[in-house]
Design a protein around this motif. Structure first.
Motif, PDB file in Angstrom:
ATOM      1  N   UNK A 153       1.014  -1.083   0.246  1.00 46.89           N
ATOM      2  CA  UNK A 153       0.101   0.339   0.476  1.00 46.89           C
ATOM      3  C   UNK A 153       1.110   0.961   0.093  1.00 46.89           C
ATOM      4  N   UNK A 154       2.205   1.333   0.602  1.00 52.08           N
ATOM      5  CA  UNK A 154       2.967   2.308   0.588  1.00 52.08           C
ATOM      6  C   UNK A 154       3.332   2.651  -1.304  1.00 52.08           C
ATOM      7  N   UNK A 155       3.858   1.371  -1.972  1.00 56.88           N
ATOM      8  CA  UNK A 155       4.515   1.718  -2.953  1.00 56.88           C
ATOM      9  C   UNK A 155       2.982   2.477  -3.607  1.00 56.88           C
ATOM     10  N   UNK A 156       1.931   1.855  -3.303  1.00 57.48           N
ATOM     11  CA  UNK A 156       0.785   1.884  -4.846  1.00 57.48           C
ATOM     12  C   UNK A 156       0.747   3.487  -4.359  1.00 57.48           C
ATOM     13  N   UNK A 157       0.980   4.053  -3.196  1.00 60.45           N
ATOM     14  CA  UNK A 157       0.169   5.176  -2.489  1.00 60.45           C
ATOM     15  C   UNK A 157       1.357   6.231  -3.523  1.00 60.45           C
ATOM     16  N   UNK A 158       2.643   6.110  -3.228  1.00 61.77           N
ATOM     17  CA  UNK A 158       3.604   6.343  -4.331  1.00 61.77           C
ATOM     18  C   UNK A 158       3.364   7.002  -5.567  1.00 61.77           C
ATOM     19  N   UNK A 159       3.314   5.302  -6.388  1.00 66.25           N
ATOM     20  CA  UNK A 159       2.658   5.520  -7.715  1.00 66.25           C
ATOM     21  C   UNK A 159       1.780   6.270  -7.756  1.00 66.25           C
ATOM     22  N   UNK A 160       0.802   6.469  -7.130  1.00 65.26           N
ATOM     23  CA  UNK A 160      -0.281   7.296  -6.769  1.00 65.26           C
ATOM     24  C   UNK A 160       0.028   8.295  -7.519  1.00 65.26           C
ATOM     25  N   UNK A 161       0.786   9.355  -6.775  1.00 66.48           N
ATOM     26  CA  UNK A 161       1.186  10.476  -6.595  1.00 66.48           C
ATOM     27  C   UNK A 161       1.723  10.730  -7.226  1.00 66.48           C
ATOM     28  N   UNK A 162       2.675  10.337  -7.665  1.00 71.53           N
ATOM     29  CA  UNK A 162       3.181  10.419  -9.312  1.00 71.53           C
ATOM     30  C   UNK A 162       2.377  10.129 -10.069  1.00 71.53           C
ATOM     31  N   UNK A 163       1.343   9.436 -10.085  1.00 74.43           N
ATOM     32  CA  UNK A 163       0.936   8.535 -11.280  1.00 74.43           C
ATOM     33  C   UNK A 163       1.953   8.121 -12.959  1.00 74.43           C
ATOM     34  N   UNK A 164       2.392   6.671 -12.083  1.00 73.21           N
ATOM     35  CA  UNK A 164       3.021   5.760 -12.320  1.00 73.21           C
ATOM     36  C   UNK A 164       1.888   4.324 -12.497  1.00 73.21           C
ATOM     37  N   UNK A 165       1.570   3.826 -12.965  1.00 75.65           N
ATOM     38  CA  UNK A 165       0.372   2.483 -12.475  1.00 75.65           C
ATOM     39  C   UNK A 165       1.197   1.748 -12.180  1.00 75.65           C
ATOM     40  N   UNK A 166       0.664   0.821 -11.584  1.00 74.06           N
ATOM     41  CA  UNK A 166       1.456  -0.255 -10.562  1.00 74.06           C
ATOM     42  C   UNK A 166       0.534  -1.493 -10.682  1.00 74.06           C
ATOM     43  N   UNK A 167       1.302  -2.624 -10.177  1.00 73.36           N
ATOM     44  CA  UNK A 167       0.973  -3.976  -9.644  1.00 73.36           C
ATOM     45  C   UNK A 167       1.793  -4.723  -8.694  1.00 73.36           C
ATOM     46  N   UNK A 168      -0.083  -5.022  -8.212  1.00 66.10           N
ATOM     47  CA  UNK A 168       0.928  -5.774  -6.818  1.00 66.10           C
ATOM     48  C   UNK A 168       0.529  -6.970  -6.334  1.00 66.10           C
ATOM     49  N   UNK A 169       1.183  -8.026  -6.812  1.00 69.32           N
ATOM     50  CA  UNK A 169       1.450  -9.283  -6.493  1.00 69.32           C
ATOM     51  C   UNK A 169       1.901 -10.369  -5.708  1.00 69.32           C
ATOM     52  N   UNK A 170       0.735 -11.048  -4.878  1.00 63.57           N
ATOM     53  CA  UNK A 170       1.464 -11.509  -3.485  1.00 63.57           C
ATOM     54  C   UNK A 170       1.368 -12.923  -4.026  1.00 63.57           C
ATOM     55  N   UNK A 171       2.778 -13.648  -3.587  1.00 69.84           N
ATOM     56  CA  UNK A 171       2.434 -15.170  -3.380  1.00 69.84           C
ATOM     57  C   UNK A 171       1.921 -15.811  -2.035  1.00 69.84           C
ATOM     58  N   UNK A 172       0.821 -15.878  -1.619  1.00 66.94           N
ATOM     59  CA  UNK A 172       0.321 -16.871   0.288  1.00 66.94           C
ATOM     60  C   UNK A 172       1.785 -16.961   0.289  1.00 66.94           C
ATOM     61  N   UNK A 173       1.915 -17.568   1.755  1.00 67.36           N
ATOM     62  CA  UNK A 173       3.647 -17.944   2.055  1.00 67.36           C
ATOM     63  C   UNK A 173       2.763 -18.291   3.101  1.00 67.36           C
TER      64      UNK A 173
END
Length: 207
Positions: A153-173
């Protein structure tokens, strides 16, 4: 390709550096997470539709989880990049390509048979969730979240503020309970690092 380091500040710093120093135009973030939803199992993949910081709380100045000055609780991945990542992951799952790069012994060790893809809410915070009490609290407060981790979510916030599209992909450990720390490092080495490599390769094939 970079290692973001652990935690929201470290990940946000890394994302900001990539934007300023390397002028990236898109960011793909992969890693592991603990399952919160009972539907999500170890070895499954979660693609973030919306990201929320579960430890953000500036009440009574504003609503719980709301990011100060942005008036937002969730940061959303745009539909085009969500579709590309979803197609790439589903192709890997359907072709059983992940099984070709992970040995049967490792799959048995972590009780993984056929991984599933889930698309939905991911929560981030500067906590490693490793108790039933913490998990229950998160499920009660945020019933729609699929998993929890420490950076997305912190990466998503930075990308939102700089208008950079993002994908967050997580493997369940793990399933974010009292046993979640036991095989964490082993899972990253044997399973999730290979998941991430194959997912990224397949995303580029879709472009």
């Amino acid at each position: 390709m970079v290692f973001s380091r652990w935690g929201k500040v470290a990940a946000a710093t890394t994302a900001t550096t990539l934007i300023h120093e390397f002028q990236i135009t898109e960011l793909i973030f992969t890693g592991v997470a603990g399952a919160i939803s009972s539907d999500v199992k170890i070895g499954d993949i979660v693609l973030g539709r919306r990201l929320i910081q579960h430890d953000m709380d500036a009440r009574p100045l504003m609503k719980q989880y709301e990011i100060p000055l942005l008036s937002r609780i969730y940061f959303e991945s745009d539909s085009a990049h969500l579709a590309i990542a979803s197609k790439a992951i589903n192709t890997l799952i359907e072709s059983k390509s992940l099984h070709s790069v992970i040995g049967d012994e490792e799959l048995v060790e972590f009780s993984i048979s056929q991984p599933n893809l889930f698309i939905g809410d991911i929560a981030s915070g500067d906590q490693f969730i490793s108790s039933n009490e913490q998990k229950h609290s998160l499920k009660t407060q945020l019933p729609n979240i699929l998993c929890v981790e420490m950076e997305g979510a912190s990466v998503a916030q930075v990308c939102y503020e700089y208008e950079v599209p993002f994908s967050i992909i997580r493997t369940i450990s793990d399933v974010a309970d009292d046993k979640s720390h036991i095989d964490f490092q082993s899972f990253i080495k044997k399973i999730s690092s290979k998941y991430s490599t194959e997912i990224i390769k397949n995303i580029f094939k879709q472009l």
